[in-house]
Design an enzyme around this catalytic site. Structure first.
Site, PDB file in Angstrom:
ATOM      1  N   ARG A   2       0.847  -1.195   0.000  1.00  0.00           N
ATOM      2  CA  ARG A   2       0.000   0.000   0.000  1.00  0.00           C
ATOM      3  C   ARG A   2       0.874   1.233   0.000  1.00  0.00           C
ATOM      4  O   ARG A   2       1.737   1.387   0.862  1.00  0.00           O
ATOM      5  CB  ARG A   2      -0.825  -0.002   1.300  1.00  0.00           C
ATOM      6  N   THR A  25      -0.967   7.596  -0.912  1.00  0.00           N
ATOM      7  CA  THR A  25      -2.274   7.450  -1.574  1.00  0.00           C
ATOM      8  C   THR A  25      -3.094   6.299  -0.987  1.00  0.00           C
ATOM      9  O   THR A  25      -4.301   6.230  -1.189  1.00  0.00           O
ATOM     10  CB  THR A  25      -2.099   7.176  -3.077  1.00  0.00           C
ATOM     11  N   ASP A  68       0.237  -2.289  12.282  1.00  0.00           N
ATOM     12  CA  ASP A  68       0.680  -2.791  10.978  1.00  0.00           C
ATOM     13  C   ASP A  68       0.966  -4.290  11.084  1.00  0.00           C
ATOM     14  O   ASP A  68       1.937  -4.700  11.731  1.00  0.00           O
ATOM     15  CB  ASP A  68       1.931  -2.023  10.527  1.00  0.00           C
ATOM     16  N   ASP A  80       4.486  -5.573   9.852  1.00  0.00           N
ATOM     17  CA  ASP A  80       5.572  -5.204  10.765  1.00  0.00           C
ATOM     18  C   ASP A  80       5.528  -6.045  12.041  1.00  0.00           C
ATOM     19  O   ASP A  80       6.576  -6.440  12.575  1.00  0.00           O
ATOM     20  CB  ASP A  80       5.475  -3.718  11.130  1.00  0.00           C
TER      21      ASP A  80
HETATM   22  C1  PRP Z   1      -1.402  -4.308   4.622  1.00  0.00           C
HETATM   23  C2  PRP Z   1      -2.252  -5.535   4.844  1.00  0.00           C
HETATM   24  C3  PRP Z   1      -3.078  -5.576   3.592  1.00  0.00           C
HETATM   25  C4  PRP Z   1      -3.284  -4.127   3.274  1.00  0.00           C
HETATM   26  C5  PRP Z   1      -4.672  -3.733   3.703  1.00  0.00           C
HETATM   27  O1  PRP Z   1      -0.331  -4.613   3.797  1.00  0.00           O
HETATM   28  O2  PRP Z   1      -1.524  -6.702   5.080  1.00  0.00           O
HETATM   29  O3  PRP Z   1      -2.422  -6.241   2.521  1.00  0.00           O
HETATM   30  O4  PRP Z   1      -2.315  -3.385   4.025  1.00  0.00           O
HETATM   31  O5  PRP Z   1      -4.943  -2.438   3.341  1.00  0.00           O
HETATM   32  P1  PRP Z   1      -6.066  -2.053   2.272  1.00  0.00           P
HETATM   33  O6  PRP Z   1      -7.273  -2.886   2.580  1.00  0.00           O
HETATM   34  O7  PRP Z   1      -6.282  -0.591   2.532  1.00  0.00           O
HETATM   35  O8  PRP Z   1      -5.527  -2.313   0.905  1.00  0.00           O
HETATM   36  P2  PRP Z   1       0.810  -3.540   3.418  1.00  0.00           P
HETATM   37  O9  PRP Z   1       0.460  -2.867   2.137  1.00  0.00           O
HETATM   38  O10 PRP Z   1       1.087  -2.668   4.599  1.00  0.00           O
HETATM   39  O11 PRP Z   1       2.035  -4.468   3.084  1.00  0.00           O
HETATM   40  P3  PRP Z   1       2.887  -5.459   4.010  1.00  0.00           P
HETATM   41  O12 PRP Z   1       1.985  -6.636   4.335  1.00  0.00           O
HETATM   42  O13 PRP Z   1       4.016  -5.837   3.137  1.00  0.00           O
HETATM   43  O14 PRP Z   1       3.308  -4.723   5.245  1.00  0.00           O
HETATM   44  N1  URA Z   2      -2.669  -2.590   7.067  1.00  0.00           N
HETATM   45  C1  URA Z   2      -2.365  -2.965   8.319  1.00  0.00           C
HETATM   46  O1  URA Z   2      -1.427  -3.772   8.521  1.00  0.00           O
HETATM   47  N2  URA Z   2      -3.069  -2.460   9.335  1.00  0.00           N
HETATM   48  C2  URA Z   2      -4.100  -1.601   9.149  1.00  0.00           C
HETATM   49  O2  URA Z   2      -4.729  -1.174  10.142  1.00  0.00           O
HETATM   50  C3  URA Z   2      -4.412  -1.213   7.836  1.00  0.00           C
HETATM   51  C4  URA Z   2      -3.685  -1.732   6.810  1.00  0.00           C
END
Ligand code: PRP
Ligand code: URA
Length: 216
Positions: free
Chosen positions: A111, A115, A207, A210
């Protein structure tokens, strides 16, 4: 205006007490990486147990020490588990516990921090995928952008019979996914209140990626 998700017949909150207990521990800021990973995996197993209630069965003949009888086994479609990287990886082992012979595909999305739109960086799915039950995994359904894009990709590759499992969902994400993909069965462990200005789920758990991988 609050979003009424009860109108989406393809959306289910799995509210088993054991699941709710573990989600509370997951939310806790004091839960460390090791315990967080274990909980995510255990929660995925509990969710899968509920979400796979509708798997078709067929009777086969089995010889017991006493006699021969007809007894059910899972029928037909094989499974493909597809985590959205990174955080979905944490749920894979929990589902493999239930279906050890499943194939595993991967969809890489991140994400954009400004944006909040998802960007694809990887996609590898088992082939052929048409006849498989596809189980898409991501602990967090926030705006729904990542889940909608992942489901689009799976369908572009021929996927038809799809379940999506998330641990925590925001109403905005539920609405976006259920409207874009009404044929996909969406399961959440908990429906949270809302998104904040940074599109994080409130109260959420922070997150997920993380916390699973110990990064920040
Ligand atoms: C997080 C989560 C989802 C997404 C959800 O991933 O694991 O994939 O955000 O958000 P959305 O519904 O608004 O699209 P992130 O993009 O942070 O990547 P990561 O798992 O690599 O940390
Ligand atoms: N992705 C995450 O990991 N946590 C949130 O709350 C939203 C998006």
């Amino acid at each position: 205006m609050s979003i009424d998700v009860s109108k989406y017949s393809n959306f289910t909150v799995l509210d088993h007490p054991l699941l709710q207990h573990k989600i509370t521990m997951l939310r806790d800021i004091h839960t460390g990486t090791n315990q967080f990973r274990t909980l995510v995996s255990e929660i995925a197993t509990l969710m899968g147990y509920e979400a796979f209630r509708d798997l078709p069965t067929e009777d086969i003949e089995v010889e017991t020490p006493i006699e021969t009888c007809q007894s059910p086994v899972i029928a037909g479609r094989k499974m493909a588990i597809v985590p959205i990287l990174r955080a979905g990886l944490g749920m894979v082992d929990g589902i493999l516990t239930l279906s050890p012979t499943a194939k595993v595909g991967h969809i890489g999305l991140y994400r954009d921090p400004v944006t909040h739109e998802p960007h694809e960086y990887y996609c590898k799915l088992p082939r052929p995928i048409e006849q498989r039950l596809i189980v898409l995994l991501d602990p967090m359904l926030a705006t729904g952008g990542s889940a909608v894009d992942a489901l689009n990709l799976i369908k572009q590759h021929g996927g038809k019979n799809i379940k999506f499992m998330c641990i925590i969902a925001a109403p905005e994400g539920v609405a976006r996914v259920c409207e874009a993909h009404p044929d996909v069965k969406v399961y959440a462990g908990h429906l949270d209140r809302e998104l904040n200005e940074n599109k994080y789920i409130c109260p959420g758990l922070g997150d997920a990626g993380d916390r699973i991988f110990g990064t920040k």
